[in-house]
Design a protein around this motif. Structure first.
Motif, PDB file in Angstrom:
ATOM      1  N   THR A 151       0.805  -1.229   0.000  1.00 32.74           N
ATOM      2  CA  THR A 151       0.000   0.000   0.000  1.00 32.74           C
ATOM      3  C   THR A 151       0.831   1.268   0.000  1.00 32.74           C
ATOM      4  OG1 THR A 151      -0.078   0.033   2.428  1.00 32.74           O
ATOM      5  CG2 THR A 151      -1.853  -1.148   1.286  1.00 32.74           C
ATOM      6  N   GLY A 152       2.152   1.119  -0.037  1.00 36.36           N
ATOM      7  CA  GLY A 152       2.991   2.303   0.122  1.00 36.36           C
ATOM      8  C   GLY A 152       3.101   2.698   1.579  1.00 36.36           C
ATOM      9  N   THR A 153       2.462   1.953   2.446  1.00 38.77           N
ATOM     10  CA  THR A 153       2.420   2.140   3.900  1.00 38.77           C
ATOM     11  C   THR A 153       1.687   3.415   4.294  1.00 38.77           C
ATOM     12  OG1 THR A 153       4.550   1.008   4.137  1.00 38.77           O
ATOM     13  CG2 THR A 153       3.706   2.161   6.058  1.00 38.77           C
ATOM     14  N   GLY A 154       0.479   3.207   4.804  1.00 35.32           N
ATOM     15  CA  GLY A 154      -0.277   4.331   5.345  1.00 35.32           C
ATOM     16  C   GLY A 154      -0.011   4.401   6.833  1.00 35.32           C
ATOM     17  N   ILE A 155      -0.737   3.603   7.627  1.00 37.04           N
ATOM     18  CA  ILE A 155      -0.710   3.506   9.095  1.00 37.04           C
ATOM     19  C   ILE A 155      -0.852   4.855   9.799  1.00 37.04           C
ATOM     20  CG2 ILE A 155       0.634   1.374   8.988  1.00 37.04           C
ATOM     21  CD1 ILE A 155       3.037   2.882  10.149  1.00 37.04           C
ATOM     22  N   ASN A 156      -0.981   5.918   9.038  1.00 43.70           N
ATOM     23  CA  ASN A 156      -1.223   7.251   9.579  1.00 43.70           C
ATOM     24  C   ASN A 156      -2.232   7.942   8.670  1.00 43.70           C
ATOM     25  OD1 ASN A 156      -1.219   9.983  10.282  1.00 43.70           O
ATOM     26  ND2 ASN A 156       0.947   9.973  10.839  1.00 43.70           N
ATOM     27  N   PRO A 157      -3.519   7.954   9.051  1.00 39.37           N
ATOM     28  CA  PRO A 157      -4.550   8.547   8.190  1.00 39.37           C
ATOM     29  C   PRO A 157      -4.283   9.995   7.812  1.00 39.37           C
ATOM     30  CG  PRO A 157      -5.564   7.235   9.914  1.00 39.37           C
ATOM     31  CD  PRO A 157      -4.107   7.318  10.251  1.00 39.37           C
TER      32      PRO A 157
END
Length: 215
Positions: A151-157
């Motif tokens: 996902t490209g790394t979200g983990i921070n909205p």
């Protein structure tokens, strides 16, 4: 991010950049709130009031928009080349896999935050010095290594939202919900696990020990 999740930089370099910066920010702000998912987890654990949590999340999103705006203003060629840094589901992965990656990645981060800042654990293990920002930064580093290709790394909205707002292209919004639902679910699971399973287990064990001093 775009179909090339590494953007020519390399997954390891991106992961170190994110992990190192989180370490610096958490250390310099004495654990300041910079991630809506972490704030949400702390709210569920009754460590932050509802009003304060909402205000933090609004500030985080506005800060993310401003941050991406600065990048766009000063590094526009790179900004356009890499799709504004907007998170998106990469080719070859299903929505389910992307959502799971965000849930698991955020769980690891938020659980690390709970563990690293738990006053009871710090008191119990006072003989083992732990600098809280260090494990949090390493958690971010490891999660990026695992989820950048997905996902490209979200983990921070807030980070995902700021990039999507400034880039404002259809592909940045197509699966944007994943980067809110996933992190919030992961944070909720981490809060529940830490507060009601680990903590409850520790409390029961202590009560049992006190009721039977001969054990």
């Amino acid at each position: 991010m775009n179909s090339d999740p590494c953007g020519g930089v390399g997954i390891l370099g991106i992961a170190w950049a994110f992990g190192g910066m989180i370490f610096v920010l958490v250390y310099c702000t004495a654990g300041g709130h910079i991630n809506p998912a972490v704030t949400f987890g702390l709210f569920l654990a009754r460590k932050v009031s509802l009003i304060r949590a909402v205000m933090y999340m609004v500030a985080q999103c506005l800060g993310a928009i401003c941050g991406v705006g600065l990048v766009k203003a000063f590094q526009k060629p790179y900004y356009n080349r890499y799709g504004g840094g907007a998170n998106e589901l990469n080719v070859g992965y299903s929505i389910g896999v992307g959502l799971a990656a965000e849930i698991i990645g955020t769980f690891v981060l938020v659980y690390t935050v709970f563990s690293a800042t738990d006053p009871k654990r710090n008191a119990r293990d006072s003989h083992v010095p732990v600098l809280a920002p260090l494990p949090i930064g390493f958690a971010v580093f490891m999660v990026h290594l695992a989820t950048i290709p997905i996902t490209g790394t979200g983990i921070n909205p807030a980070r995902s939202f700021g990039a999507a707002v400034m880039y404002n292209q259809a592909k940045a919004w197509d699966d944007h919900w994943i980067f809110w639902v996933g992190p919030f679910c992961g944070a909720a699971i981490a809060a529940f696990y830490h507060q009601f399973i680990l903590r409850a287990g520790a409390v029961k064990a202590l009560a049992s020990f006190r009721s039977n001093p001969h054990v």
